[in-house]
Scaffold this motif. Structure first.
Motif, PDB file in Angstrom:
ATOM      1  N   LEU A 126      56.180  77.223  88.975  1.00  0.00           N
ATOM      2  CA  LEU A 126      54.806  77.528  89.355  1.00  0.00           C
ATOM      3  C   LEU A 126      54.727  78.836  90.134  1.00  0.00           C
ATOM      4  N   LEU A 127      55.705  79.082  90.990  1.00  0.00           N
ATOM      5  CA  LEU A 127      55.680  80.272  91.843  1.00  0.00           C
ATOM      6  C   LEU A 127      56.614  81.378  91.362  1.00  0.00           C
ATOM      7  N   LYS A 128      57.317  81.152  90.276  1.00  0.00           N
ATOM      8  CA  LYS A 128      58.278  82.135  89.777  1.00  0.00           C
ATOM      9  C   LYS A 128      57.565  83.282  89.055  1.00  0.00           C
ATOM     10  N   LYS A 129      57.958  84.504  89.395  1.00  0.00           N
ATOM     11  CA  LYS A 129      57.394  85.690  88.721  1.00  0.00           C
ATOM     12  C   LYS A 129      57.674  85.593  87.226  1.00  0.00           C
ATOM     13  N   GLY A 130      56.689  85.959  86.439  1.00  0.00           N
ATOM     14  CA  GLY A 130      56.826  85.926  84.993  1.00  0.00           C
ATOM     15  C   GLY A 130      56.416  84.609  84.360  1.00  0.00           C
ATOM     16  N   CYS A 131      56.150  83.595  85.162  1.00  0.00           N
ATOM     17  CA  CYS A 131      55.762  82.284  84.621  1.00  0.00           C
ATOM     18  C   CYS A 131      54.282  81.989  84.846  1.00  0.00           C
ATOM     19  N   GLU A 132      53.544  82.977  85.309  1.00  0.00           N
ATOM     20  CA  GLU A 132      52.135  82.761  85.649  1.00  0.00           C
ATOM     21  C   GLU A 132      51.311  82.251  84.463  1.00  0.00           C
ATOM     22  N   GLN A 133      51.672  82.675  83.256  1.00  0.00           N
ATOM     23  CA  GLN A 133      50.903  82.292  82.077  1.00  0.00           C
ATOM     24  C   GLN A 133      51.376  80.987  81.442  1.00  0.00           C
ATOM     25  N   LEU A 134      52.458  80.417  81.962  1.00  0.00           N
ATOM     26  CA  LEU A 134      52.969  79.170  81.422  1.00  0.00           C
ATOM     27  C   LEU A 134      52.011  78.037  81.790  1.00  0.00           C
ATOM     28  N   THR A 135      51.494  77.343  80.778  1.00  0.00           N
ATOM     29  CA  THR A 135      50.467  76.321  81.026  1.00  0.00           C
ATOM     30  C   THR A 135      51.023  74.917  81.194  1.00  0.00           C
ATOM     31  N   VAL A 136      52.286  74.721  80.843  1.00  0.00           N
ATOM     32  CA  VAL A 136      52.956  73.433  81.035  1.00  0.00           C
ATOM     33  C   VAL A 136      54.240  73.727  81.805  1.00  0.00           C
ATOM     34  N   ILE A 137      54.351  73.142  82.988  1.00  0.00           N
ATOM     35  CA  ILE A 137      55.469  73.460  83.876  1.00  0.00           C
ATOM     36  C   ILE A 137      56.142  72.165  84.322  1.00  0.00           C
ATOM     37  N   PRO A 138      57.470  72.058  84.128  1.00  0.00           N
ATOM     38  CA  PRO A 138      58.159  70.893  84.673  1.00  0.00           C
ATOM     39  C   PRO A 138      58.267  71.005  86.189  1.00  0.00           C
ATOM     40  N   LEU A 139      58.142  69.883  86.853  1.00  0.00           N
ATOM     41  CA  LEU A 139      58.313  69.824  88.305  1.00  0.00           C
ATOM     42  C   LEU A 139      59.484  68.912  88.624  1.00  0.00           C
ATOM     43  N   GLU A 140      60.291  69.309  89.571  1.00  0.00           N
ATOM     44  CA  GLU A 140      61.327  68.416  90.066  1.00  0.00           C
ATOM     45  C   GLU A 140      60.657  67.395  90.986  1.00  0.00           C
TER      46      GLU A 140
END
Length: 157
Positions: A126-140
């Protein structure tokens, strides 16, 4: 059970829409990495943060759960649909979706500006640079718990 964060622009589909409908498909994802998460990794019972993107403020809006694992998104096959993909076939679909059920809306948005200050999220996509446009993000699990704890401490859960 796994944890996820899924983004949607509330102008088109927000947490209130899901609450009204109860259960809805999450279609129209046209990013291969997000597609792979939905196709290969999401399972019934997984918990998901509904995140309002491109909003003021952007942030966590509520909780939903996966009620149907990944299956081909039918919009890819219909030329009149805005998500049509001429390279997709019924035999070899390119895009997948999942069905989600409303669980709970936060009483207020937990904004990205607040999420950025949660140390447990420092290593999240969620906070990683370059992932801003990723709409599905796994969370630990630690990411999920940190978001839930923050929402509870702000009395919005």
């Amino acid at each position: 059970m796994a944890y996820w964060l899924m983004k949607s622009n509330p102008k088109y589909f927000g947490i209130a829409d899901l609450q009204r409908l109860g259960t809805e498909c999450w279609d129209g994802v046209r990013n291969y990495r997000a597609r792979n998460f939905m196709r290969d990794d999401m399972r019934v019972g997984d918990q998901v943060i509904f995140y309002h993107s491109s909003a003021r403020p952007s942030g966590a809006a509520g909780i939903m759960s996966v009620v149907r694992a990944g299956y081909p998104d039918p919009s890819q096959f219909h030329p009149e649909h805005r998500h049509y993909d001429p390279l997709a076939t019924e035999e070899q679909p390119r895009w997948y979706m999942v069905d989600l059920r409303f669980e709970q809306a936060f009483t207020e948005i937990l904004p990205l500006s607040e999420l950025k200050f949660i140390p447990a999220l420092d290593d999240s996509l969620l906070l990683k640079k370059g992932c801003e446009q990723l709409t599905v993000i796994p969370l630990e699990p630690k990411h999920w718990q940190a978001i839930m704890n923050t929402a509870e401490s702000l009395d919005i859960l």
